[in-house]
Design an enzyme around this catalytic site. Structure first.
Site, PDB file in Angstrom:
ATOM      1  N   ASP A  11       0.881  -1.167   0.000  1.00 34.02           N
ATOM      2  CA  ASP A  11       0.000   0.000   0.000  1.00 34.02           C
ATOM      3  C   ASP A  11       0.912   1.208   0.000  1.00 34.02           C
ATOM      4  O   ASP A  11       1.658   1.433   0.957  1.00 34.02           O
ATOM      5  CB  ASP A  11      -0.879   0.014   1.254  1.00 34.02           C
ATOM      6  CG  ASP A  11      -1.915  -1.106   1.240  1.00 34.02           C
ATOM      7  OD1 ASP A  11      -2.303  -1.517   0.137  1.00 34.02           O
ATOM      8  OD2 ASP A  11      -2.325  -1.561   2.313  1.00 34.02           O
ATOM      9  N   ASP A 130     -13.665  -4.089  -1.853  1.00 36.04           N
ATOM     10  CA  ASP A 130     -13.502  -3.819  -0.421  1.00 36.04           C
ATOM     11  C   ASP A 130     -14.869  -3.991   0.222  1.00 36.04           C
ATOM     12  O   ASP A 130     -15.806  -3.247  -0.081  1.00 36.04           O
ATOM     13  CB  ASP A 130     -12.988  -2.393  -0.185  1.00 36.04           C
ATOM     14  CG  ASP A 130     -11.569  -2.189  -0.692  1.00 36.04           C
ATOM     15  OD1 ASP A 130     -10.852  -3.203  -0.840  1.00 36.04           O
ATOM     16  OD2 ASP A 130     -11.182  -1.035  -0.948  1.00 36.04           O
TER      17      ASP A 130
END
Length: 260
Positions: A11, A130
Site C-alpha cells: 500500500d 472492499d
C-alpha cells in the site's frame, strides 16, 4: 491442481509503503521499490502495488514508481489506485505492470470492466472489492445485515451487496477478484473465511483473499476452508513477522500445491 499463490501487497502513499488497521492509522513500512525487490527474491508469486490515496485525492497512480518497481522484479505485478480509463491502464501496462486493479471506478461505471477486458484482455483486469459487513445503515435501510461494497479506499459505503457484485464483475470480463474484508483487515485474526468461500465457490475466476493474515495457519485456512486461489498480506511481510520462504514451506508440508 493449480498452485496457490502468496502475494505481498504494498500500500503506497507518496512513494512509501504504509500499513494500517481497518484502513486507518497508517504507519511507514519502508521503500516500495526495495520491498518489491526483496519479495521477488524471497519467492513471492506476485506483487500487488496499491496507490491507496490516488482515488481519494483524485490523481493518477505514479507510473514513474511503477517503472522503477518493474525494473527490479521478475514476477507478475498488479497495480491499482485511481484507475478509471483505458488511457490509465495503457500507461501503467507500458510502465511495466502486468495487471491492473480497479475498484471505485468499476463501481461507479460497471461498463468500464467490459471496456478494459475487451481492450486489454481479461487476464490483465483485476477487480478489487472492499467489503464490510453492515448490520444496519440509515442511508441504506434495505441493505442491513449484509456484506456491502465500499469505495474510495474503504471510506465510502455503497448499497451494493458484495456477493452479487462479485458475480457481476466476472460476467463483465474481470479475470480475477481481489477480495478485501475490511472487518478483518490489519487485525491479524485471520481471513474472512465464510465470505471468501462463498465468493470462491460462486466464481469461475481466481479469488485473491486479503485482510486479516496473522499466522501461517491463516493462509492454510483461507486456501482450504476459504477456497481462495491466492492469499495476500502486507504487514506480516513488511515487518518480517513471517518470511515468505518459511510460509511456502509450511503450506507445502500441509499438502497445499506451492511454487517452491
Amino acid at each position: 491442481m493449480l498452485t496457490k499463490r502468496i502475494i505481498p501487497c504494498l500500500d503506497v502513499k507518496d512513494g512509501r509503503t504504509v500499513k494500517g488497521v481497518n484502513f486507518v492509522n497508517l504507519r511507514d513500512a519502508g521503500d516500495a521499490v526495495e520491498l518489491g525487490a526483496l519479495y521477488a527474491a524471497q519467492g513471492a508469486d506476485e506483487l500487488v502495488f496499491l496507490d491507496i490515496t490516488a482515488t481519494v485525492e483524485g490523481r493518477k497512480t505514479f507510473a514513474e514508481l511503477v517503472k522503477r518497481v518493474a525494473h527490479t522484479i521478475n514476477i507478475p505485478f498488479t497495480v491499482g489506485g485511481g484507475i478509471s480509463s483505458i488511457a490509465d491502464v495503457s500507461a501503467l501496462l507500458h510502465a511495466g505492470a502486468d495487471k491492473v486493479s480497479i475498484n471505485s471506478a468499476a463501481v461507479q461505471n460497471p461498463d468500464l470492466i467490459n471496456e478494459l477486458a475487451l481492450e486489454f484482455g481479461s487476464q490483465c483486469i483485476v477487480v478489487a472489492i472492499d467489503s464490510r459487513y453492515v448490520p444496519h445503515i440509515e442511508d441504506f435501510p434495505d441493505a442491513g445485515g449484509d456484506h456491502l461494497v465500499h469505495t474510495h479506499g474503504g471510506r465510502t459505503p455503497t448499497a451494493i451487496r458484495t456477493i452479487p457484485w462479485a458475480k457481476e464483475v466476472e460476467n463483465r470480463g474481470a479475470g480475477e477478484i481481489l477480495l478485501t474484508s475490511m472487518d478483518t483487515d490489519g487485525t491479524k485474526n485471520g481471513f474472512a473465511l465464510e465470505l471468501t468461500a462463498t465468493i470462491s465457490g460462486a466464481a469461475n475466476i481466481p479469488v485473491i483473499a486479503s485482510g486479516g493474515a496473522g499466522s501461517m495457519a491463516h493462509f492454510q485456512e483461507v486456501f482450504t476452508t476459504g477456497k481462495a486461489d491466492a492469499g495476500l498480506a502486507a504487514s506480516i511481510f513488511h515487518f518480517r513477522e513471517i518470511d515468505i520462504p518459511d510460509l511456502k514451506q509450511y503450506l507445502h508440508e500441509q499438502g497445499l500445491p506451492m511454487r517452491l
